[in-house]
Design a protein around this motif. Sequence first.
Motif, PDB file in Angstrom:
ATOM      1  N   ALA A 184       0.831  -1.200   0.000  1.00  0.00           N
ATOM      2  CA  ALA A 184       0.000   0.000   0.000  1.00  0.00           C
ATOM      3  C   ALA A 184       0.868   1.253   0.000  1.00  0.00           C
ATOM      4  O   ALA A 184       0.628   2.199  -0.757  1.00  0.00           O
ATOM      5  CB  ALA A 184      -0.923  -0.003   1.214  1.00  0.00           C
ATOM      6  N   ALA A 185       1.912   1.283   0.851  1.00  0.00           N
ATOM      7  CA  ALA A 185       2.811   2.436   0.885  1.00  0.00           C
ATOM      8  C   ALA A 185       3.528   2.611  -0.445  1.00  0.00           C
ATOM      9  O   ALA A 185       3.673   3.734  -0.961  1.00  0.00           O
ATOM     10  CB  ALA A 185       3.825   2.265   2.013  1.00  0.00           C
ATOM     11  N   LEU A 186       3.964   1.518  -1.023  1.00  0.00           N
ATOM     12  CA  LEU A 186       4.670   1.556  -2.297  1.00  0.00           C
ATOM     13  C   LEU A 186       3.767   2.091  -3.405  1.00  0.00           C
ATOM     14  O   LEU A 186       4.176   2.934  -4.216  1.00  0.00           O
ATOM     15  CB  LEU A 186       5.157   0.144  -2.640  1.00  0.00           C
ATOM     16  CG  LEU A 186       6.205  -0.013  -3.735  1.00  0.00           C
ATOM     17  CD1 LEU A 186       7.518   0.619  -3.307  1.00  0.00           C
ATOM     18  CD2 LEU A 186       6.410  -1.488  -4.036  1.00  0.00           C
ATOM     19  N   THR A 187       2.523   1.624  -3.431  1.00  0.00           N
ATOM     20  CA  THR A 187       1.611   2.021  -4.507  1.00  0.00           C
ATOM     21  C   THR A 187       1.171   3.468  -4.355  1.00  0.00           C
ATOM     22  O   THR A 187       1.077   4.195  -5.354  1.00  0.00           O
ATOM     23  CB  THR A 187       0.386   1.097  -4.513  1.00  0.00           C
ATOM     24  OG1 THR A 187       0.816  -0.263  -4.566  1.00  0.00           O
ATOM     25  CG2 THR A 187      -0.478   1.368  -5.726  1.00  0.00           C
ATOM     26  N   VAL A 188       0.900   3.909  -3.132  1.00  0.00           N
ATOM     27  CA  VAL A 188       0.550   5.316  -2.914  1.00  0.00           C
ATOM     28  C   VAL A 188       1.714   6.213  -3.330  1.00  0.00           C
ATOM     29  O   VAL A 188       1.529   7.251  -3.981  1.00  0.00           O
ATOM     30  CB  VAL A 188       0.173   5.552  -1.440  1.00  0.00           C
ATOM     31  CG1 VAL A 188       0.086   7.051  -1.151  1.00  0.00           C
ATOM     32  CG2 VAL A 188      -1.157   4.879  -1.130  1.00  0.00           C
ATOM     33  N   GLY A 189       2.920   5.810  -2.961  1.00  0.00           N
ATOM     34  CA  GLY A 189       4.095   6.571  -3.363  1.00  0.00           C
ATOM     35  C   GLY A 189       4.246   6.632  -4.867  1.00  0.00           C
ATOM     36  O   GLY A 189       4.596   7.683  -5.434  1.00  0.00           O
ATOM     37  N   TYR A 190       3.963   5.517  -5.526  1.00  0.00           N
ATOM     38  CA  TYR A 190       4.056   5.480  -6.992  1.00  0.00           C
ATOM     39  C   TYR A 190       3.027   6.408  -7.624  1.00  0.00           C
ATOM     40  O   TYR A 190       3.330   7.122  -8.587  1.00  0.00           O
ATOM     41  CB  TYR A 190       3.848   4.046  -7.472  1.00  0.00           C
ATOM     42  CG  TYR A 190       4.004   3.869  -8.968  1.00  0.00           C
ATOM     43  CD1 TYR A 190       5.192   4.200  -9.598  1.00  0.00           C
ATOM     44  CD2 TYR A 190       2.965   3.356  -9.736  1.00  0.00           C
ATOM     45  CE1 TYR A 190       5.344   4.030 -10.969  1.00  0.00           C
ATOM     46  CE2 TYR A 190       3.105   3.185 -11.106  1.00  0.00           C
ATOM     47  CZ  TYR A 190       4.302   3.519 -11.717  1.00  0.00           C
ATOM     48  OH  TYR A 190       4.438   3.356 -13.063  1.00  0.00           O
ATOM     49  N   ALA A 191       1.819   6.413  -7.082  1.00  0.00           N
ATOM     50  CA  ALA A 191       0.780   7.302  -7.612  1.00  0.00           C
ATOM     51  C   ALA A 191       1.168   8.769  -7.431  1.00  0.00           C
ATOM     52  O   ALA A 191       0.984   9.589  -8.339  1.00  0.00           O
ATOM     53  CB  ALA A 191      -0.548   7.012  -6.920  1.00  0.00           C
ATOM     54  N   LEU A 192       1.723   9.110  -6.265  1.00  0.00           N
ATOM     55  CA  LEU A 192       2.160  10.477  -6.026  1.00  0.00           C
ATOM     56  C   LEU A 192       3.276  10.868  -6.989  1.00  0.00           C
ATOM     57  O   LEU A 192       3.270  11.957  -7.577  1.00  0.00           O
ATOM     58  CB  LEU A 192       2.641  10.637  -4.580  1.00  0.00           C
ATOM     59  CG  LEU A 192       1.574  10.585  -3.485  1.00  0.00           C
ATOM     60  CD1 LEU A 192       2.235  10.542  -2.109  1.00  0.00           C
ATOM     61  CD2 LEU A 192       0.634  11.778  -3.590  1.00  0.00           C
ATOM     62  N   PHE A 193       4.244   9.973  -7.143  1.00  0.00           N
ATOM     63  CA  PHE A 193       5.360  10.273  -8.033  1.00  0.00           C
ATOM     64  C   PHE A 193       4.896  10.428  -9.471  1.00  0.00           C
ATOM     65  O   PHE A 193       5.325  11.348 -10.178  1.00  0.00           O
ATOM     66  CB  PHE A 193       6.418   9.170  -7.946  1.00  0.00           C
ATOM     67  CG  PHE A 193       7.474   9.290  -9.016  1.00  0.00           C
ATOM     68  CD1 PHE A 193       8.530  10.184  -8.863  1.00  0.00           C
ATOM     69  CD2 PHE A 193       7.397   8.537 -10.173  1.00  0.00           C
ATOM     70  CE1 PHE A 193       9.484  10.321  -9.855  1.00  0.00           C
ATOM     71  CE2 PHE A 193       8.350   8.663 -11.174  1.00  0.00           C
ATOM     72  CZ  PHE A 193       9.392   9.555 -11.011  1.00  0.00           C
ATOM     73  N   GLN A 194       4.031   9.517  -9.920  1.00  0.00           N
ATOM     74  CA  GLN A 194       3.566   9.568 -11.307  1.00  0.00           C
ATOM     75  C   GLN A 194       2.869  10.890 -11.604  1.00  0.00           C
ATOM     76  O   GLN A 194       3.150  11.545 -12.616  1.00  0.00           O
ATOM     77  CB  GLN A 194       2.592   8.411 -11.567  1.00  0.00           C
ATOM     78  CG  GLN A 194       3.262   7.084 -11.807  1.00  0.00           C
ATOM     79  CD  GLN A 194       3.708   6.933 -13.243  1.00  0.00           C
ATOM     80  OE1 GLN A 194       4.771   7.394 -13.632  1.00  0.00           O
ATOM     81  NE2 GLN A 194       2.897   6.308 -14.047  1.00  0.00           N
ATOM     82  N   ALA A 195       1.951  11.279 -10.738  1.00  0.00           N
ATOM     83  CA  ALA A 195       1.206  12.513 -10.974  1.00  0.00           C
ATOM     84  C   ALA A 195       2.137  13.717 -10.989  1.00  0.00           C
ATOM     85  O   ALA A 195       2.052  14.587 -11.866  1.00  0.00           O
ATOM     86  CB  ALA A 195       0.135  12.681  -9.900  1.00  0.00           C
ATOM     87  N   ALA A 196       3.047  13.773 -10.009  1.00  0.00           N
ATOM     88  CA  ALA A 196       3.941  14.918  -9.914  1.00  0.00           C
ATOM     89  C   ALA A 196       4.957  14.937 -11.041  1.00  0.00           C
ATOM     90  O   ALA A 196       5.248  15.987 -11.627  1.00  0.00           O
ATOM     91  CB  ALA A 196       4.655  14.900  -8.561  1.00  0.00           C
ATOM     92  N   ASN A 197       5.511  13.777 -11.382  1.00  0.00           N
ATOM     93  CA  ASN A 197       6.515  13.702 -12.434  1.00  0.00           C
ATOM     94  C   ASN A 197       5.909  14.063 -13.790  1.00  0.00           C
ATOM     95  O   ASN A 197       6.525  14.779 -14.588  1.00  0.00           O
ATOM     96  CB  ASN A 197       7.123  12.305 -12.474  1.00  0.00           C
ATOM     97  CG  ASN A 197       8.410  12.252 -13.273  1.00  0.00           C
ATOM     98  OD1 ASN A 197       9.359  12.983 -12.996  1.00  0.00           O
ATOM     99  ND2 ASN A 197       8.442  11.401 -14.277  1.00  0.00           N
ATOM    100  N   ASN A 198       4.713  13.576 -14.050  1.00  0.00           N
ATOM    101  CA  ASN A 198       4.038  13.932 -15.300  1.00  0.00           C
ATOM    102  C   ASN A 198       3.786  15.437 -15.378  1.00  0.00           C
ATOM    103  O   ASN A 198       3.931  16.046 -16.441  1.00  0.00           O
ATOM    104  CB  ASN A 198       2.719  13.181 -15.420  1.00  0.00           C
ATOM    105  CG  ASN A 198       2.907  11.705 -15.684  1.00  0.00           C
ATOM    106  OD1 ASN A 198       4.023  11.245 -15.898  1.00  0.00           O
ATOM    107  ND2 ASN A 198       1.831  10.954 -15.639  1.00  0.00           N
ATOM    108  N   THR A 199       3.410  16.026 -14.239  1.00  0.00           N
ATOM    109  CA  THR A 199       3.191  17.473 -14.206  1.00  0.00           C
ATOM    110  C   THR A 199       4.475  18.228 -14.490  1.00  0.00           C
ATOM    111  O   THR A 199       4.489  19.201 -15.260  1.00  0.00           O
ATOM    112  CB  THR A 199       2.633  17.892 -12.833  1.00  0.00           C
ATOM    113  OG1 THR A 199       1.393  17.227 -12.609  1.00  0.00           O
ATOM    114  CG2 THR A 199       2.423  19.392 -12.772  1.00  0.00           C
ATOM    115  N   LEU A 200       5.581  17.782 -13.871  1.00  0.00           N
ATOM    116  CA  LEU A 200       6.869  18.430 -14.103  1.00  0.00           C
ATOM    117  C   LEU A 200       7.257  18.398 -15.575  1.00  0.00           C
ATOM    118  O   LEU A 200       7.758  19.381 -16.124  1.00  0.00           O
ATOM    119  CB  LEU A 200       7.956  17.731 -13.273  1.00  0.00           C
ATOM    120  CG  LEU A 200       8.018  18.048 -11.783  1.00  0.00           C
ATOM    121  CD1 LEU A 200       9.025  17.140 -11.095  1.00  0.00           C
ATOM    122  CD2 LEU A 200       8.395  19.502 -11.564  1.00  0.00           C
TER     123      LEU A 200
END
Length: 233
Positions: A184-200
């Motif tokens: 769960a921690a890994l997947t939430v982190g992945y979702a946060l990273f994906q959204a932020a990285n795509n925005t960047l």
Amino acid sequence: FLLARRSLPADAPTERASRFDCAGALLLALTLSAYALAMTLGRGRFGPQNLAWLLAAAVGVSAFLRVEARGAAPLVRIDMLRDPALGGPLIAAALVATVMMGTLVVGPFHLSRALGLDAMGAGLAMSMGPAISMLAGVPAGRLADRFGADRVSLAGLAAMLAGAALLAALPASLGIAGYLAPLAALTVGYALFQAANNTLVMAGQPADRRGLVSGLLNLARNLGLVTGAAALG
């Protein structure tokens, strides 16, 4: 396709859009095929055949970069890849996808051999990851907009690091909870990273490059997935 054709506005034709980089597209396809073969042949053992395909992929990358640098309407503009604002996030996307694929490869073996779950139980346990990712996508995007993509990206990477460390360190005696909590921690982190990285990556791109940059993001993720599966195998 039908919804896009009906709803999306048509782009005005341009000189660059009227031509297609056939040589670059062919070289890219051959290079990616060679890399995929290098990562998947040998059933987990790296031998001369894998090395030959890897060398072929390296030659393909060199030829692709040379063709793109000289082309009138290149598939990928090389100067884009030299931009740290694009190159860094693309490398990060590939590395993060490598880690995620590693957890997907090892998951079924851990659940079935260490925890003794049958195929259905293991599948249900692993389905929690995609479910969390689906639910976390929209909140992750809103957090990136509110607190800044840089901060959310770092927070996502920190959560992934914690989840991966716990996944490796927690004993099997904890049972299914010792797998699901780190996942769960890994997947939430992945979702946060994906959204932020795509925005960047996408925020600073002009309209005529967004399709290309989106494709490069997907390519980076897929390269990471192939590499992660092969390395852990």
